[in-house]
Design a protein around this motif. Structure first.
Motif, PDB file in Angstrom:
ATOM      1  N   GLY A 117       0.799  -1.237   0.000  1.00 66.37           N
ATOM      2  CA  GLY A 117       0.000   0.000   0.000  1.00 66.37           C
ATOM      3  C   GLY A 117       0.821   1.271   0.000  1.00 66.37           C
ATOM      4  N   VAL A 118       2.145   1.142   0.107  1.00 68.63           N
ATOM      5  CA  VAL A 118       3.006   2.333   0.007  1.00 68.63           C
ATOM      6  C   VAL A 118       3.588   2.395  -1.411  1.00 68.63           C
ATOM      7  CG1 VAL A 118       5.207   3.339   0.778  1.00 68.63           C
ATOM      8  CG2 VAL A 118       3.556   2.477   2.460  1.00 68.63           C
ATOM      9  N   HIS A 119       3.561   3.592  -2.014  1.00 68.00           N
ATOM     10  CA  HIS A 119       4.074   3.763  -3.385  1.00 68.00           C
ATOM     11  C   HIS A 119       5.556   4.085  -3.327  1.00 68.00           C
ATOM     12  CE1 HIS A 119      -0.147   3.928  -4.440  1.00 68.00           C
ATOM     13  NE2 HIS A 119      -0.308   4.922  -3.579  1.00 68.00           N
ATOM     14  N   PHE A 120       6.364   3.237  -3.922  1.00 68.61           N
ATOM     15  CA  PHE A 120       7.818   3.403  -3.867  1.00 68.61           C
ATOM     16  C   PHE A 120       8.306   4.002  -5.191  1.00 68.61           C
ATOM     17  CE2 PHE A 120      12.123   1.026  -3.843  1.00 68.61           C
ATOM     18  CZ  PHE A 120      12.756   2.105  -3.249  1.00 68.61           C
ATOM     19  N   ASP A 156       1.433   2.866  -9.033  1.00 72.91           N
ATOM     20  CA  ASP A 156       0.233   3.652  -9.314  1.00 72.91           C
ATOM     21  C   ASP A 156       0.626   4.944 -10.036  1.00 72.91           C
ATOM     22  OD1 ASP A 156      -2.215   4.872  -9.253  1.00 72.91           O
ATOM     23  OD2 ASP A 156      -2.041   5.508  -7.142  1.00 72.91           O
ATOM     24  N   SER A 157       0.082   5.153 -11.239  1.00 69.38           N
ATOM     25  CA  SER A 157       0.529   6.302 -12.021  1.00 69.38           C
ATOM     26  C   SER A 157       0.072   7.623 -11.412  1.00 69.38           C
ATOM     27  CB  SER A 157       0.096   6.174 -13.475  1.00 69.38           C
ATOM     28  OG  SER A 157      -1.312   6.223 -13.530  1.00 69.38           O
ATOM     29  N   ALA A 158      -1.023   7.593 -10.661  1.00 67.52           N
ATOM     30  CA  ALA A 158      -1.478   8.832 -10.014  1.00 67.52           C
ATOM     31  C   ALA A 158      -0.447   9.296  -8.980  1.00 67.52           C
ATOM     32  CB  ALA A 158      -2.835   8.612  -9.334  1.00 67.52           C
ATOM     33  N   ALA A 159       0.155   8.336  -8.279  1.00 65.96           N
ATOM     34  CA  ALA A 159       1.167   8.683  -7.281  1.00 65.96           C
ATOM     35  C   ALA A 159       2.391   9.296  -7.975  1.00 65.96           C
ATOM     36  CB  ALA A 159       1.575   7.443  -6.491  1.00 65.96           C
ATOM     37  N   THR A 160       2.797   8.678  -9.095  1.00 71.26           N
ATOM     38  CA  THR A 160       3.936   9.206  -9.844  1.00 71.26           C
ATOM     39  C   THR A 160       3.639  10.629 -10.327  1.00 71.26           C
ATOM     40  OG1 THR A 160       4.458   6.955 -10.543  1.00 71.26           O
ATOM     41  CG2 THR A 160       5.523   8.734 -11.753  1.00 71.26           C
ATOM     42  N   GLU A 161       2.430  10.854 -10.821  1.00 74.08           N
ATOM     43  CA  GLU A 161       2.045  12.187 -11.310  1.00 74.08           C
ATOM     44  C   GLU A 161       2.127  13.238 -10.198  1.00 74.08           C
ATOM     45  OE1 GLU A 161       1.616  13.490 -14.296  1.00 74.08           O
ATOM     46  OE2 GLU A 161       2.231  11.523 -15.015  1.00 74.08           O
ATOM     47  N   ARG A 162       1.725  12.817  -9.019  1.00 77.25           N
ATOM     48  CA  ARG A 162       1.714  13.751  -7.893  1.00 77.25           C
ATOM     49  C   ARG A 162       3.152  14.144  -7.501  1.00 77.25           C
ATOM     50  NH1 ARG A 162      -1.192  11.982  -2.428  1.00 77.25           N
ATOM     51  NH2 ARG A 162      -1.244  14.037  -1.391  1.00 77.25           N
ATOM     52  N   LEU A 163       4.037  13.150  -7.482  1.00 75.64           N
ATOM     53  CA  LEU A 163       5.433  13.423  -7.153  1.00 75.64           C
ATOM     54  C   LEU A 163       6.086  14.270  -8.250  1.00 75.64           C
ATOM     55  CD1 LEU A 163       7.701  12.924  -5.125  1.00 75.64           C
ATOM     56  CD2 LEU A 163       8.273  10.823  -6.379  1.00 75.64           C
ATOM     57  N   LYS A 164       5.730  13.946  -9.484  1.00 73.22           N
ATOM     58  CA  LYS A 164       6.223  14.723 -10.631  1.00 73.22           C
ATOM     59  C   LYS A 164       5.798  16.188 -10.495  1.00 73.22           C
ATOM     60  CE  LYS A 164       6.187  14.328 -15.720  1.00 73.22           C
ATOM     61  NZ  LYS A 164       5.101  15.053 -16.397  1.00 73.22           N
ATOM     62  N   ALA A 165       4.556  16.389 -10.098  1.00 68.27           N
ATOM     63  CA  ALA A 165       4.043  17.760  -9.949  1.00 68.27           C
ATOM     64  C   ALA A 165       4.852  18.519  -8.892  1.00 68.27           C
ATOM     65  CB  ALA A 165       2.565  17.727  -9.572  1.00 68.27           C
ATOM     66  N   LEU A 166       5.229  17.816  -7.819  1.00 69.22           N
ATOM     67  CA  LEU A 166       6.025  18.457  -6.770  1.00 69.22           C
ATOM     68  C   LEU A 166       7.351  18.966  -7.331  1.00 69.22           C
ATOM     69  CD1 LEU A 166       6.453  19.053  -3.679  1.00 69.22           C
ATOM     70  CD2 LEU A 166       7.664  16.860  -3.602  1.00 69.22           C
ATOM     71  N   TRP A 167       8.050  18.100  -8.062  1.00 67.13           N
ATOM     72  CA  TRP A 167       9.344  18.494  -8.636  1.00 67.13           C
ATOM     73  C   TRP A 167       9.174  19.642  -9.625  1.00 67.13           C
ATOM     74  CZ3 TRP A 167      13.907  17.650  -6.692  1.00 67.13           C
ATOM     75  CH2 TRP A 167      14.098  16.555  -5.847  1.00 67.13           C
ATOM     76  N   GLU A 168       8.103  19.575 -10.405  1.00 67.80           N
ATOM     77  CA  GLU A 168       7.888  20.634 -11.389  1.00 67.80           C
ATOM     78  C   GLU A 168       7.625  21.970 -10.707  1.00 67.80           C
ATOM     79  OE1 GLU A 168       6.418  17.849 -15.134  1.00 67.80           O
ATOM     80  OE2 GLU A 168       4.917  18.871 -13.891  1.00 67.80           O
ATOM     81  N   ARG A 169       6.901  21.924  -9.597  1.00 65.40           N
ATOM     82  CA  ARG A 169       6.628  23.177  -8.876  1.00 65.40           C
ATOM     83  C   ARG A 169       7.898  23.702  -8.190  1.00 65.40           C
ATOM     84  NH1 ARG A 169       1.137  23.542  -7.239  1.00 65.40           N
ATOM     85  NH2 ARG A 169       1.761  25.201  -5.814  1.00 65.40           N
ATOM     86  N   MET A 170       8.879  22.829  -7.979  1.00 64.62           N
ATOM     87  CA  MET A 170      10.165  23.306  -7.456  1.00 64.62           C
ATOM     88  C   MET A 170      11.074  23.783  -8.594  1.00 64.62           C
ATOM     89  SD  MET A 170      11.036  20.785  -4.226  1.00 64.62           S
ATOM     90  CE  MET A 170      11.082  19.246  -5.142  1.00 64.62           C
ATOM     91  N   GLY A 171      10.541  23.771  -9.822  1.00 71.03           N
ATOM     92  CA  GLY A 171      11.296  24.328 -10.943  1.00 71.03           C
ATOM     93  C   GLY A 171      11.996  23.316 -11.826  1.00 71.03           C
ATOM     94  N   SER A 172      11.834  22.033 -11.543  1.00 70.94           N
ATOM     95  CA  SER A 172      12.558  21.005 -12.298  1.00 70.94           C
ATOM     96  C   SER A 172      11.782  20.510 -13.515  1.00 70.94           C
ATOM     97  CB  SER A 172      12.856  19.801 -11.403  1.00 70.94           C
ATOM     98  OG  SER A 172      13.761  20.148 -10.395  1.00 70.94           O
TER      99      SER A 172
END
Ligand SMILES: NC(=O)c1ccc[n+]([C@@H]2O[C@H](COP(=O)([O-])OP(=O)(O)OC[C@H]3O[C@@H](n4cnc5c(N)ncnc54)[C@H](OP(=O)(O)O)[C@@H]3O)[C@@H](O)[C@H]2O)c1
Ligand SMILES: NC(=O)c1ccc[n+]([C@@H]2O[C@H](COP(=O)([O-])OP(=O)(O)OC[C@H]3O[C@@H](n4cnc5c(N)ncnc54)[C@H](OP(=O)(O)O)[C@@H]3O)[C@@H](O)[C@H]2O)c1
Lengths: 294, 294
Positions: A117-120, A156-172
C-alpha cells in the motif's frame, strides 16, 4: 492566494544539502502543508531547527508518522539500515521517494522493506554543489534542472504524477527512467567525471611540496575546475562508487582506452589525430549550450 | 594625468584571444605609445581594425619595424616559421616576448634567430578562456592572474624588469622561472586537465546516439565542466601536446597509475581507500581558495 499544497505532510530524512534545499523549495512554493524532519546528526537537527526548515524530530518514527510523502536524503550507504525503520512507520497510501545519486542500489536496499500500500518511487535531482549540510541548501537548487524518477514496475501512475508535480513546482523538468538506465547514464555524466577529478587532484598532492604550491598558484589554467569537483563530500562519493560499481567500471574501461589512444598520438607526434579528436569534442559543448544546461 | 607609457611602440603578432586582450589592456592602461598589429588571418586583421585595437599591418615586417617590444601570440606550431622573419625586422635594444603555453619549445624555435642586441624574454599569462579570435579578448583577462616570464640566461635584468612592469600594470602577478620548470608545472595544472577533459568528452561522443542526448541533458552533474574545457581551440591544443610531449607523458603516467589504484579499490569494494583519497583531495581546494585563485 492560499493554494492547496500538493502534500499535506512531507517527511524528510536527512537534512543536508539536498534535504534542506527540498525543505526550502517546498516552503517557498507552499507545496507541503507541514514538513517534518529527521537527521541522524544532532548538529544537523539543531541547524534545521535554527533555520526553521520544518518540525524537527529526534526519532525517525516521529518524522514519518502520518506523512503523505517521505523523501530519503542521506548517503547511499545509510539506506540499508533505514529499510526496517521505514517499514514500521510508513502509513498506507504514502509515497516513499529519495534523492540518492544511484538508483539500482536504492531499489535493492529499500525495495524489500516497502509495506503493502506504500508507493515506492525512487528519484534523483540532477542538481547539487560541492558543499554539504543544512546550511548549504537553497530553494533555487532544483530550478531549471532535471529530476529523474524511477518508479518500480506496477507503481500507481497517479502517485507518480503527484510526485512529478512536486518536482515541477520546485522548478525542475522531470524524466521517468529505468533504474539501470539511470545508473548507466549517470556513470558517464557524473560518476566518471568525479572519479577523474579526484584522481588528477590526488596525483597533484603526491608531487614534491615545492611543486604543489606552484600547482595551486597556477591552477587557473584548467586544474582549478577539477579541484572544485574533487572537493565534493567523501562519504557521498565513496557510497556512489561502491553502489554503482559495474556501470562505473564499464565506462572507466572505455575512457582508459580512449586516453591510451591519445597518449599514443602524443608519443608518436600524430597531430592530425589530436586535432580531429579536439574538434569532435567541441560539438558536445554546443549541444549543451543549445540544451540550456551550460 | 598623461603618464609615460612603458613602451613607446609595441608590436603584437597574432591578434586572437590573447593578442587582442593584450591590446585592450595596454590601451586601457595607456601602457604603449603605439600598438602595431600583424596577423596571418585577413579576417582577424579586419576585426582588429574594426575594433580599433591598434595600427593593423598586412606584413609582419611593418608591424615590428621600430617596435620596442614585440609579443608573439600565435599557436606554438607557427613559431618556427616566424623565427627568420623576426630576425630580419627586430631593432637593436628591442624586447622579444611571447605568450605561448609551452616555453622550452619557444626557446628552441625562436632562440637561434634572435639578433644580437635583442632581449629575448619568453612569457606565459596563466589566463584564458575556451574562446578564440580578436572578438573574444577583453582588457581584464590578466587581472589577478599570474604571468610567468622565462628569460634566457644572461638576459639584461633591466629589460626583464620593464616587461614585468608591463604585466603588473595589466593587473598580473609575475613569476620568473626556468622554461623546463614551467613546462613541468603547466603539464599538471593545464595540459593534463585538458587532455583528460578532451578524452572524457570524446568517450561520451562514442556512445550510442540515444545515450548521447541524455548525456547532454543530464550534464549538470559534473560532465558539463569538462565540456567547457574540451571546447578549447583544437589547433592551440594540438600544438601544446606536440611541444610538451615529455612532461605531459610523464605526468600522464602518474595519473594512470593513480586511476588504476582507484579502479581497483572500486572493483574490490575498498571503501576506506576511496574515502581517504577523497578526503585528501578536499585540502587542495582549500589551498586554492586561500590563494585567491578560486
Ligand atoms: N550533493 C549533491 O550534489 C547531490 C546531488 C544529487 C543527489 N545527491 C544525493 O543526495 C543524498 C544526500 O546528499 P547531501 O549532499 O544532501 O548530503 P549531506 O549534505 O552530507 O547530508 C546528509 C545528511 O544525512 C545525515 N544522515 C546520515 N545517515 C543518516 C541516517 N541513517 N538517518 C538520518 N540521517 C542520516 C547526515 O548526517 P551525518 O553528517 O552525521 O552523516 C547528514 O546530515 C545522497 O544520497 C546523495 O547521493 C547529492
Ligand atoms: N587561449 C588561451 O586560453 C591561452 C592562454 C594562455 C596562452 N595562450 C597561448 O597564446 C597563443 C595564442 O592563443 P590564442 O588563444 O590567442 O589564439 P587565437 O585566438 O586562435 O589567435 C591566434 C591568431 O594568430 C594567427 N596566426 C596563426 N599563425 C600566424 C602567423 N604565423 N603569423 C601571424 N598570425 C598567425 C591566427 O590566425 P589563423 O586563425 O588564421 O590561424 C589567429 O588569428 C598560443 O600560443 C597559446 O598557446 C593561450
Amino acid at each position: 492566494m492560499t493554494e492547496t499544497p500538493i502534500f499535506p505532510r512531507v517527511g524528510i530524512i536527512g537534512i543536508g544539502l539536498i534535504g534542506s534545499s527540498l525543505a526550502r523549495a517546498m516552503q517557498l512554493g507552499r507545496l507541503a502543508g507541514e514538513i517534518t524532519i529527521f537527521d541522524a546528526s544532532a548538529e544537523a537537527r539543531a541547524a534545521a531547527q535554527e533555520l526553521d526548515l520544518g518540525q524537527v524530530h529526534d526519532r525517525l518514527g516521529d518524522a514519518i508518522a502520518d506523512a503523505d510523502l517521505v523523501i530519503v536524503a542521506v548517503p547511499i550507504g545509510a539506506y540499508a539500515a533505514l529499510g526496517p525503520q521505514l517499514a514500521r512507520g510508513l502509513k498506507p497510501g504514502a509515497i516513499l521517494s529519495d534523492v540518492g545519486s544511484v538508483k539500482q542500489a536504492v531499489v535493492r536496499d529499500l525495495g524489500p522493506h516497502v509495506p503493502e500500500g506504500v508507493h515506492f518511487i525512487p528519484g534523483h535531482p540532477i542538481a547539487g554543489t560541492e558543499h554539504s549540510g543544512p546550511r548549504a541548501g537553497f530553494a533555487e537548487l532544483f530550478k531549471g534542472r532535471w529530476a529523474i524518477l524511477t518508479p518500480v514496475p506496477g507503481t500507481d501512475s497517479a502517485a507518480t504524477e503527484r510526485l512529478k508535480a512536486l518536482w515541477e513546482r520546485m522548478g525542475s523538468m522531470v524524466e521517468i527512467m529505468e533504474p539501470s538506465h539511470h545508473d548507466q547514464v549517470l556513470a558517464i555524466t557524473s560518476h566518471l567525471p568525479h572519479l577523474i577529478a579526484y584522481t588528477i587532484v590526488d596525483t597533484a598532492t603526491q608531487l614534491e611540496t615545492s611543486t604543489q604550491s606552484e600547482v595551486i598558484k597556477f591552477s587557473a589554467s584548467g586544474f582549478r575546475d577539477f579541484t572544485r569537483i574533487a572537493a565534493s563530500d567523501p562519504t557521498m562519493w565513496r557510497d556512489i562508487f561502491l553502489n554503482n560499481r559495474e556501470a562505473v567500471l564499464e565506462i572507466l574501461g572505455r575512457f582508459t582506452e580512449d586516453l591510451t589512444a591519445l597518449q599514443r598520438a602524443i608519443r608518436w607526434g600524430e597531430g592530425d589525430k589530436l586535432f580531429e579528436t579536439f574538434t569532435r569534442t567541441r560539438e558536445v559543448r554546443r549541444g549543451i549550450i543549445d540544451a540550456k544546461q551550460a
